[in-house]
Motif scaffolding. Structure first.
Motif, PDB file in Angstrom:
ATOM      1  N   LEU A  71     122.669 -47.144   8.112  1.00  0.00           N
ATOM      2  CA  LEU A  71     123.091 -48.540   7.995  1.00  0.00           C
ATOM      3  C   LEU A  71     121.893 -49.465   7.814  1.00  0.00           C
ATOM      4  O   LEU A  71     121.945 -50.415   7.032  1.00  0.00           O
ATOM      5  N   GLY A  72     120.814 -49.189   8.526  1.00  0.00           N
ATOM      6  CA  GLY A  72     119.609 -50.005   8.380  1.00  0.00           C
ATOM      7  C   GLY A  72     119.004 -49.892   6.992  1.00  0.00           C
ATOM      8  O   GLY A  72     118.620 -50.902   6.385  1.00  0.00           O
ATOM      9  N   LEU A  73     118.920 -48.667   6.461  1.00  0.00           N
ATOM     10  CA  LEU A  73     118.369 -48.481   5.111  1.00  0.00           C
ATOM     11  C   LEU A  73     119.265 -49.105   4.051  1.00  0.00           C
ATOM     12  O   LEU A  73     118.778 -49.732   3.105  1.00  0.00           O
ATOM     13  N   ALA A  74     120.582 -48.946   4.199  1.00  0.00           N
ATOM     14  CA  ALA A  74     121.500 -49.560   3.228  1.00  0.00           C
ATOM     15  C   ALA A  74     121.404 -51.081   3.285  1.00  0.00           C
ATOM     16  O   ALA A  74     121.386 -51.745   2.243  1.00  0.00           O
ATOM     17  N   GLY A  75     121.326 -51.628   4.482  1.00  0.00           N
ATOM     18  CA  GLY A  75     121.185 -53.079   4.618  1.00  0.00           C
ATOM     19  C   GLY A  75     119.888 -53.589   4.029  1.00  0.00           C
ATOM     20  O   GLY A  75     119.859 -54.624   3.356  1.00  0.00           O
ATOM     21  N   LEU A  76     118.801 -52.870   4.270  1.00  0.00           N
ATOM     22  CA  LEU A  76     117.506 -53.279   3.722  1.00  0.00           C
ATOM     23  C   LEU A  76     117.501 -53.213   2.199  1.00  0.00           C
ATOM     24  O   LEU A  76     116.998 -54.125   1.528  1.00  0.00           O
TER      25      LEU A  76
END
Length: 192
Positions: A10-15
Motif C-alpha cells: 500500500l505504501g509503494l502504490a501510494g508513493l
C-alpha cells in the motif's frame, strides 16, 4: 507477515500514485518545471504518437510487455489469495494409530483448551486460537490474569496442564504456543 506485506504494498502504490500525480499536476497548473521534468506545460500530452509507436517494431517489445503484465497479474492473484486465506485452523490431523489419521475440528480443540485454561487458578479469562497447518498446529493463547497471580506460575501451569494435555490427547509431537498475558484491572484496597 501478511500485515507487513500489505503495508509495504500500500505504501509503494501510494508513493507511485503520488509521484505520477505530481508529475502531471505541477506542469498542468502552469508552474515552471526543470528541463528534465517529463511534462512541460498544460498543453503537453502524457504519451505522444512518437512515444506510443517508438518500440512497436522491436522484436523484444511485445514479449516483454506480456511478461511484465503476467508477473503483475500473478502477484495480484497471490496477494488476493493471501487475503482470503483463513487465519484460523479449521481442523487438526490426529494420529489414530491405523495410519490413516482422523480429523478433529479446530474449534473443538480451541474450546477445550480455553476451558482448561480458564479453570486454572488466577485466570479470569482465556481465549485460544489455532493457526498453522493441520498436521502441525500452533496455538495463540490470551490470558487475563487476576491481580494476585504471578505471571511465571500461570505460564508454567498453562504449559503443563492445558497445552500439554491438548498435545497429548491429539497425539501431536509438538504444540507450540504463543501466550499473551494481561493483568485484570482492580480497584485500590483499603487498609483499616
Amino acid at each position: 507477515m501478511l500485515r507487513v506485506v500489505n503495508r509495504v504494498l500500500l505504501g509503494l502504490a501510494g508513493l507511485a500514485l503520488l509521484c505520477a500525480g505530481a508529475a502531471v499536476l505541477v506542469p498542468g497548473t502552469g508552474l515552471s518545471v526543470p528541463s528534465w521534468w517529463p511534462y512541460y506545460g498544460p498543453r503537453d500530452v502524457l504519451l505522444s504518437a512518437a512515444d506510443r509507436d517508438r518500440w512497436r517494431d522491436e522484436s523484444w517489445w511485445w514479449p516483454t510487455v506480456i511478461a511484465v503484465l503476467a508477473v503483475a497479474v500473478l502477484l495480484a492473484l497471490w496477494w488476493l489469495f493471501a487475503q482470503l486465506r483463513r487465519s484460523r485452523l479449521t481442523e487438526v490431523l490426529v494420529d489414530s494409530g491405523d495410519g490413516a489419521g482422523a480429523l478433529l475440528r479446530g474449534r473443538a480443540l480451541e474450546d477445550v483448551m480455553e476451558g482448561e485454561a480458564q479453570a486454572l487458578e488466577g485466570v479470569a479469562r482465556a481465549s485460544v486460537t489455532l493457526k498453522g497447518r493441520r498436521s502441525t498446529p500452533e496455538a495463540r493463547v490470551n490470558l487475563l490474569l487476576e491481580p494476585h497471580v504471578a505471571p511465571g506460575e500461570a505460564l508454567t501451569r498453562l504449559t503443563d496442564e492445558a497445552v500439554g494435555q491438548a498435545r497429548e490427547s491429539a497425539g501431536l509431537a509438538a504444540l507450540p504456543a504463543e501466550v499473551r498475558l494481561r493483568a485484570a484491572k482492580h480497584g485500590a484496597q483499603r487498609v483499616s
